[in-house]
Every structure is written in C-alpha cells, then in structure tokens.
Scaffold this motif. Structure first.
Motif, short mmCIF file in Angstrom:
data_model
loop_
_atom_site.label_atom_id
_atom_site.label_comp_id
_atom_site.label_asym_id
_atom_site.label_seq_id
_atom_site.Cartn_x
_atom_site.Cartn_y
_atom_site.Cartn_z
N GLN A 60 55.38 46.60 93.71
CA GLN A 60 55.28 47.26 92.41
C GLN A 60 55.69 48.73 92.50
OE1 GLN A 60 51.25 46.63 91.15
NE2 GLN A 60 51.57 44.49 90.58
N GLY A 65 61.03 53.36 87.30
CA GLY A 65 60.45 53.60 85.99
C GLY A 65 59.07 52.99 85.88
N THR A 66 58.59 52.94 84.66
CA THR A 66 57.27 52.38 84.38
C THR A 66 57.43 51.15 83.49
OG1 THR A 66 56.27 54.58 84.52
CG2 THR A 66 54.98 52.83 83.46
N LEU A 67 57.17 50.00 84.05
CA LEU A 67 57.28 48.75 83.29
C LEU A 67 55.89 48.16 83.08
CD1 LEU A 67 60.36 47.03 85.00
CD2 LEU A 67 60.29 48.29 82.84
N SER A 68 55.70 47.61 81.90
CA SER A 68 54.41 46.99 81.59
C SER A 68 54.28 45.67 82.33
CB SER A 68 54.31 46.74 80.08
OG SER A 68 55.28 45.78 79.68
#
Length: 519
Positions: A60, A65-68
């Motif tokens: 992870q 980026g930031t993914l849900s």
C-alpha cells in the motif's frame, strides 16, 4: 388390551408421565440445536481474494498518490456475477486503467485474472470465526460444506440403525442413556391412547423450542468453537438424570421380564399417588393379565418381519417413505438458511415459531381428521409451498422466505404426525426397530438433502423442484396406510392379523380398546 388395563391402574396420565415428558423434552432441544448448528458455525461470510494493495501495508505504501479502499478494490478484484467484487478471482496485476472515469467496467479480460492464490479476506462483522473461515471452505472447496453436513447426518443414520434394534433387544432406558435418538417412543409406551398425541406433540415441540433457542445462543456466541462447546455441555446434565428414567414396562412384560416390569409399574403407581393399586399388583396378576401377550411376545421378532409379514410390509414401505421425505426436505432447506434470506438469526427464530402452531394444530387435526389424512395433507401442502418458490422472482426475498418458512412448518407438522403414526402402526416387539428404520430413512434423506443443493450449478430451480416434489408424492403415497386413530398400541405381530377386531376397534372413538387387538 391387557397392558392398557394395567397402565390405567397405576395411572396413564399422571404426574409420572408429566415428569417423564419434561425430562425427555430437554435433550430433544439440545439435539435440535446440534442439528441446526451448521447454519451458524458453518456460515459463509462475504469474502474476496487476499490482494497486496488492500491487505499488505508495504504494498500500500508503494501506491502513488492517495487512493481510497474502493479504488484499490476496483483495480485489484474483478466484478462478480452480480457486479459485486468477485469472491473467487483477482487480477494478476493492478488494472490501473479502470480508474479512468471514462473506462468501462468490462475493460479487462478473463486472462488477466487468477484464483485466490494467497487465501481470502472474510467479513467478520457477523461472525468472528466459522468453520468456513477456519479452513477456507469457499470457491473450489465450497462443496466440502454440504459434504460435512452429510457426514454428520450419516453418523446419526448409523445411530438410528443401531439404537432401534438394540432398544428392542436390551431395553429403552439403557440405550437412551447413551443416545437420545429414540426419545418419543419411550414416552408413548407409558401413556394411554387418548393422551398419546398430546405427549408426542409436546416432545415434537422440543424441536421447535430448540430451533428458536439455537438462534438466541448463536446470536450471543459468534465464534464457532465456543458455540459448539456451548450447545454440547447440556448433554452432560441429560446423561446424569437419564438414570432416573423408567424402562418401558410394556417392553419388559412383553419380553418376559416380569419381576422388573412389576417394579416399574409399582414405581409409577407410587409417583402417581396410587400406591394401593401398585401394591395390589403381583407377578401372578401380571401373568394372568398378560398370558397371551407373553406367550407370543417371546417368539423371536426381527427386522425381516417388517418386510416378510404382509400387514407389516404394507405399513413399513409408506411409513419409511414419509420419514425419508421429511428428513430430505427439512434438512435440505433448513441447513442453508443463507439461501433463504440475509438475516439467518431471524429466519431460524421464525422457523421455530411457525413450527409451534403447525405442530399444535396437527394435534387437533389428528383427533378430528385422523392420522392418515393429516399425514398426507401436511406433506402435500409443504411441497406445494416449496414448489411455489420456483415461480417467485429472487428479488422478492421476503415472499420467498415466507414460503420457505411455511413449507418447513408443513414439514414440522408432518414430523409430528409421523412420530405418532409410526408408533401406532407397529407392535411393541418391533416398534423401536420400525421407528429406528424410519429414522434411518429420515437420516438417509438428510444426507441427500444438502447434497441436492449442488444441482444448482445446472439450474437454481432444480433443488427447489426436487425438495417440493418429494413431499407431494410421498403425501399421496401415505394414503395407502391404515387409520389408527383411537386404537390401542399393538403388542405382537399377531395383534395385526385379526380382522374380526376391526369393527370393535372402530367403535371406540376417543377411548383405548382394552380387550381387543389391531386389525
């Protein structure tokens, strides 16, 4: 009939019968809880493949980026048949193109997927642990769950085969101490004809209470191992007090054990506060009253007599078929509550609750309509409710659940009837053997019931068609059985072979025939 007279003297519907019934209803509840246990200890929670991007913190951290979590699920797990995350496959590599808002959900190939190579992740919000999560009984291994149910039922089949015969050879109480498969018949032999349906119905209600209690216990205990332990401990209590239970005096006298039979009758008279009547009984009185029955009762009787003797054979085949249909239909449906609705706790309670009026209503019908029409109608109506589900859309979950519960209620009514009916169809010297044979058929049906669900791979309608057709056809076949309402229990095979008694027996509505025999 001689024994009916003796039973009336010491009390056929007194305090002893109440205590005996209560003592046997409790273990029936525990047995029922074990039979229904797999709905909860073997529940199949929602699951998906284990994937690094969702379940490995190191992987992870490498995601740009930031993914849900929903986005990570989209690129890791392909959609299943209902457009939900697939339960048995995952993408070999993350499908980043699926994050494009303009990309189609089908923008991937089956070749890009693989089975769950690293195990599964389970939803533990309802159950912390089940045998399914413990041993991964999902996907390619999902057939092992109904197989385990069938193996359990096979064990009960072996018990029914052994206990019926050994009970006729060595006595009811001795076998009962080690097994509670033969409970109902023990009570029936201590009760006169008018009270038999009530006593047998109370015992049958033990199954209803056990089903509702199973839901309550499972709701409080969500770990499968602790749940198994919780429903098993009460058997130790039943084992302790089972030594108090009285042996069937009818069986003792018929098999020539006069001294012990006399002691049991005197004990019952004392509990029923009829000590004077008990003291008046002697071995000589028993010999005089049971002379004919003792003479033929000591003649050897075996399982073969159920098939060789014409009158017994004509009773055995339809009776065994009824037992089979009940076991097959009930366990085929009731051991797969997750297929009937989403809230299995509520469904389990409803099955138990509906079972109560079904069985008490059966008690009234048995006295008013008779055994044969009640047996037939309960099986046919149960089958029709199940068959109706084949035309109800799956989206109408509430209606499908209601029809299934009503169908199971009909099966419960049929079970109440067959426990009473079977005990009245066969003589004392073969009664437990015949009931054991019936229970073997029921367990044979219970073995095949869960396995029949596997036919759904060809069409989801096939299991329902089979579950519905079997009780309908069996209900029609049960019309071949003779009526036994208000007749006394036969003691010997010869009691069934005297046609001259038929008219005399039919004239005793609501009362036991004391000095006549069965037709």
């Amino acid at each position: 009939m001689a024994f009916a007279e003796l039973l009336d003297q010491v009390g056929s519907q007194g305090r002893f019968q109440v205590l005996q019934t209560v003592a046997l209803v409790a273990p029936i509840m525990w047995v029922t809880m074990h039979n229904m246990l797999d709905n909860f200890s073997g529940a199949v929670p929602s699951h998906r493949c284990w994937v690094p991007l969702l379940d490995n913190s190191t992987a992870q951290a490498s995601v740009p980026g930031t993914l849900s979590p929903e986005a990570l699920l989209t690129i890791s797990i392909p959609p299943g048949p209902n457009q939900e995350p697939h339960r048995c496959r995952r993408f070999r590599h993350p499908q980043w193109q699926l994050l494009d808002p303009n990309a189609m959900s089908t923008n991937w190939s089956k070749a890009a997927t693989e089975p769950c190579m690293d195990g599964w992740v389970y939803d533990r919000s309802t159950f912390t642990s089940t045998i399914v999560t413990q041993w991964d009984l999902v996907c390619d291994s999902q057939g092992l769950k109904p197989m385990a149910q069938s193996i359990y039922m096979a064990g009960i089949l072996v018990g029914a085969a052994m206990c019926g015969y050994t009970s006729d050879r060595f006595g009811r109480r001795l076998v009962l101490t080690w097994s509670y498969l033969q409970l109902a018949t023990v009570v029936m032999e201590w009760t006169s004809a008018p009270g038999r349906p009530l006593v047998m119905t109370l015992n049958a209600l033990g199954f209803s209470f056990g089903q509702a209690l199973m839901a309550a216990v499972a709701y409080g205990v969500r770990d499968w191992a602790m749940l198994q332990l919780t429903v098993s401990v009460p058997f130790f209590l039943s084992f302790v007090y089972s030594w108090w239970l009285a042996e069937s005096a009818r069986w003792l006298l018929i098999t020539g054990r006069l001294a012990r039979g006399l002691r049991e009758l005197q004990r019952v008279a004392d509990i029923n506060r009829k000590r004077a009547a008990g003291e008046a009984l002697t071995t000589e009185v028993l010999l005089s009253a049971m002379q004919e029955e003792l003479g033929v009762g000591q003649a050897p009787a075996s399982v073969g007599d159920l098939l060789r003797t014409p009158r017994l054979r004509h009773r055995t085949y339809p009776s065994v078929l009824c037992w089979f249909a009940i076991g097959f239909t009930f366990y085929g449906l009731a051991l797969d509550l997750q297929a009937l609705g989403s809230n299995i706790f509520l469904l389990q309670v409803l099955i138990g609750v509906v079972d109560i009026p079904a069985k008490t209503g059966t008690l009234l019908l048995l006295d008013r309509l008779g055994r044969r029409p009640t047996q037939s109608a309960s099986l046919v109506l149960a089958g029709l409710c199940i068959l109706a589900n084949t035309v109800v859309p799956r989206e109408m979950e509430a209606l499908r659940s209601a029809l299934a519960v009503l169908g199971l209620g009909g099966v419960g009514a049929a079970f109440t009837c067959v426990t009473i009916y079977s005990g009245e169809l066969f003589p004392t010297v073969l009664r437990m053997t015949a009931v054991g044979l019936g229970q073997m058929a029921a367990r044979g049906g219970a073995i095949l019931g869960p396995l029949t669900r596997m036919l759904a791979v060809y069409s989801p309608l096939i299991p329902l068609l089979v579950y519905g057709a079997v009780p309908v056809l069996t209900g029609l076949a049960s019309l071949l059985l003779p009526e036994t309402r208000s007749l006394p229990l036969p003691d010997t095979i010869q009691d069934l072979q005297r046609p001259a008694v038929k008219k005399a027996a039919q004239g005793t509505q609501g009362h036991p025939v004391l000095k006549s025999t069965w037709f």
